[in-house]
Design an enzyme around this catalytic site. Sequence first.
Site, PDB file in Angstrom:
ATOM      1  N   HIS A   1      39.181 -58.688 -27.484  1.00  0.00           N
ATOM      2  CA  HIS A   1      37.971 -59.524 -27.532  1.00  0.00           C
ATOM      3  C   HIS A   1      37.141 -59.276 -28.782  1.00  0.00           C
ATOM      4  O   HIS A   1      36.341 -60.117 -29.172  1.00  0.00           O
ATOM      5  CB  HIS A   1      37.112 -59.273 -26.280  1.00  0.00           C
ATOM      6  CG  HIS A   1      37.732 -59.862 -25.058  1.00  0.00           C
ATOM      7  ND1 HIS A   1      37.325 -61.077 -24.533  1.00  0.00           N
ATOM      8  CD2 HIS A   1      38.754 -59.450 -24.286  1.00  0.00           C
ATOM      9  CE1 HIS A   1      38.074 -61.354 -23.480  1.00  0.00           C
ATOM     10  NE2 HIS A   1      38.950 -60.384 -23.310  1.00  0.00           N
TER      11      HIS A   1
ATOM     12  N   ASP B   1      31.526 -60.004 -34.905  1.00  0.00           N
ATOM     13  CA  ASP B   1      31.697 -60.338 -33.493  1.00  0.00           C
ATOM     14  C   ASP B   1      33.097 -60.889 -33.313  1.00  0.00           C
ATOM     15  O   ASP B   1      33.592 -61.616 -34.188  1.00  0.00           O
ATOM     16  CB  ASP B   1      30.678 -61.413 -33.080  1.00  0.00           C
ATOM     17  CG  ASP B   1      30.058 -61.120 -31.721  1.00  0.00           C
ATOM     18  OD1 ASP B   1      30.760 -60.557 -30.869  1.00  0.00           O
ATOM     19  OD2 ASP B   1      28.883 -61.465 -31.520  1.00  0.00           O
TER      20      ASP B   1
HETATM   21  C1  GDG Z   1      32.608 -59.528 -26.171  1.00  0.00           C
HETATM   22  C2  GDG Z   1      32.772 -59.653 -27.694  1.00  0.00           C
HETATM   23  C3  GDG Z   1      33.370 -62.055 -27.401  1.00  0.00           C
HETATM   24  C4  GDG Z   1      23.770 -62.197 -22.593  1.00  0.00           C
HETATM   25  N1  GDG Z   1      22.523 -61.868 -22.215  1.00  0.00           N
HETATM   26  C5  GDG Z   1      22.353 -62.379 -20.981  1.00  0.00           C
HETATM   27  C6  GDG Z   1      23.522 -63.039 -20.621  1.00  0.00           C
HETATM   28  N2  GDG Z   1      24.387 -62.907 -21.623  1.00  0.00           N
HETATM   29  C7  GDG Z   1      25.727 -63.515 -21.641  1.00  0.00           C
HETATM   30  C8  GDG Z   1      25.803 -64.614 -22.666  1.00  0.00           C
HETATM   31  C9  GDG Z   1      27.288 -64.636 -22.960  1.00  0.00           C
HETATM   32  C10 GDG Z   1      27.681 -63.186 -22.784  1.00  0.00           C
HETATM   33  O1  GDG Z   1      26.674 -62.541 -22.028  1.00  0.00           O
HETATM   34  C11 GDG Z   1      27.788 -62.443 -24.108  1.00  0.00           C
HETATM   35  O2  GDG Z   1      28.971 -62.805 -24.711  1.00  0.00           O
HETATM   36  P1  GDG Z   1      29.220 -62.644 -26.269  1.00  0.00           P
HETATM   37  O3  GDG Z   1      30.483 -63.315 -26.590  1.00  0.00           O
HETATM   38  O4  GDG Z   1      28.077 -63.213 -27.011  1.00  0.00           O
HETATM   39  O5  GDG Z   1      29.236 -61.073 -26.584  1.00  0.00           O
HETATM   40  P2  GDG Z   1      29.801 -59.680 -25.943  1.00  0.00           P
HETATM   41  O6  GDG Z   1      29.138 -59.337 -24.678  1.00  0.00           O
HETATM   42  O7  GDG Z   1      29.653 -58.679 -27.029  1.00  0.00           O
HETATM   43  O8  GDG Z   1      31.337 -59.955 -25.637  1.00  0.00           O
HETATM   44  C12 GDG Z   1      32.480 -61.073 -28.156  1.00  0.00           C
HETATM   45  C13 GDG Z   1      33.297 -61.809 -25.906  1.00  0.00           C
HETATM   46  O9  GDG Z   1      33.566 -60.447 -25.579  1.00  0.00           O
HETATM   47  C14 GDG Z   1      34.289 -62.691 -25.165  1.00  0.00           C
HETATM   48  O10 GDG Z   1      35.567 -62.553 -25.666  1.00  0.00           O
HETATM   49  O11 GDG Z   1      32.927 -63.373 -27.678  1.00  0.00           O
HETATM   50  O12 GDG Z   1      32.728 -61.212 -29.537  1.00  0.00           O
HETATM   51  O13 GDG Z   1      31.906 -58.734 -28.368  1.00  0.00           O
HETATM   52  O14 GDG Z   1      27.978 -65.409 -22.040  1.00  0.00           O
HETATM   53  O15 GDG Z   1      25.299 -65.784 -22.115  1.00  0.00           O
HETATM   54  N3  GDG Z   1      23.680 -63.678 -19.440  1.00  0.00           N
HETATM   55  C15 GDG Z   1      22.623 -63.659 -18.601  1.00  0.00           C
HETATM   56  N4  GDG Z   1      21.450 -63.030 -18.888  1.00  0.00           N
HETATM   57  C16 GDG Z   1      21.269 -62.382 -20.065  1.00  0.00           C
HETATM   58  O16 GDG Z   1      20.191 -61.832 -20.301  1.00  0.00           O
HETATM   59  N5  GDG Z   1      22.726 -64.290 -17.427  1.00  0.00           N
END
Ligand code: GDG
Length: 464
Positions: free
Chosen positions: A154, A362
């Site tokens: 990821h 990322d």
């Molecule tokens: C890893 C990789 C890759 C965030 N704050 C809240 C919340 N979130 C949700 C977002 C989004 C998810 O969490 C975060 O996903 P990301 O992709 O931005 O980042 P990582 O957590 O670092 O994930 C990344 C991912 O895996 C998938 O492969 O894209 O690059 O680092 O969905 O909306 N959700 C809620 N409240 C929050 O305060 N409900």
Amino acid sequence: MARVVIVSNRVPLPSQGAKAGGLTVALRDVFKQGALWLGWSGEIAAETATSAKIHNSGKLDFATIDLSEDDYQHFYVGFANSALWPLLHFQPGLLEFDREDFAGYLRVNAAYAKALAELLRPDDLIWVHDYHLIPLADALRALGVKNRIGFFLHVPFVPASMFGILPPAERLLRMMCVYDVVGFQARQHLHDFEDCLLSFLNIARQSGESISIDGRAVTVRVMPIGIDSRGFARRAKKAVLGRTAHRLLESIAGRAFMIGVDRLDYSKGLPNRFEAFGYLLDRFPEHRMNVTYLQVAARSREDVAEYQRLKRELDRLSGEINGRYADFDWQPLRYMTRAVSRASLAGFYRQARVGLVTPLRDGMNLVAKEYVAAQDPDDPGVLILSRFAGAAEELTEAIVVNPHDPEEITEAMHAALTMTLDERKDRHEKLFGKICQTTAVTYCRDFLNALAGTATSTDTLTSQ
Ligand code: GDG
């Protein structure tokens, strides 16, 4: 039809409520047809378990194991999050390598393998997720498991000159090659992986998507993760009519609204983003009193010292910016470290004229895709996106910035806040088209087809 077995560090146990996390979000809607999901329970016990507890939950069974405090520290806090995570996010200065941590990492992977081996059926397809579990296929093969096993990373991968900093680099690389399929988020990550294969193992991809190692073929592929874009768009459209969205609307009092949503993590580039916002108010006085920026930064990995340092830095920066620019009836930067509900988030995205996604690195960044999905097509907001997020390979109609240059982010904020409706609509239409092409469903289907060895067919998931 073969059963799908997912293995990841954490499992989204319904009894523990939904946690913020990209993987959980991407897979939740897809595996409704029966599957097994194994991972750490989130609990600390006297000993690390080598047999899983089973939690039946409709069609999806969860299997969890507890970790001992010692294993949690060495495996999770230590090797996974203080060595691999910083290195794979191009932060060698934050890397803390310790042989005991690496031994813990191997030990926990062996425990996962033992717990999983007891539950496997001969034709199960095993899909392993992320950097915590690189050695799992090797550990399963050592137990005689013959099933097809795939691995999806990821987070980003790094070139050989960076990966080689990690003392067990070559060993980890060999362990990645034990899988039958290895998937990456972006072309750049695959390219860097191939650079490592060549440098450390003298292996080059001959043709197509296969590499050959020790007489075996390993499929290596880019399979970008996506979201349920149309579903999220519907959710946002509904959420914006709800009470929370209404409260937000009242509180911003007609001002332009910018949003950032990230786990509180140093890879997300938050200090530079805060600085960029300070410069915006400095350089472009027309935005003073007229723009509000909300940063949702849910706390994560609080056991890792670097995350505590980051929080202190953001507390300081936000205090400085608000102290300098706020007026009695306007707080320019709202910064919260509590998570907000997913429904509220969808409404907030839709209300935001600008979505700020400026990680230093990322793997993909799902927030970028969620922000695009949530927009009103008749009056869409503008996405500002780091060129070092995997999402930038697809979402080229965003305003793409170098996140290491706060002033470039400032200029992008100004451009986004002053962009004409026609240009916003034009960019949004293209971006929305793209996120509807690559979704959570296409991602899972592509991976499982590759894992089942039917790479070009599309029926693995749909016919389950
Ligand atoms: C890893 C990789 C890759 C965030 N704050 C809240 C919340 N979130 C949700 C977002 C989004 C998810 O969490 C975060 O996903 P990301 O992709 O931005 O980042 P990582 O957590 O670092 O994930 C990344 C991912 O895996 C998938 O492969 O894209 O690059 O680092 O969905 O909306 N959700 C809620 N409240 C929050 O305060 N409900």
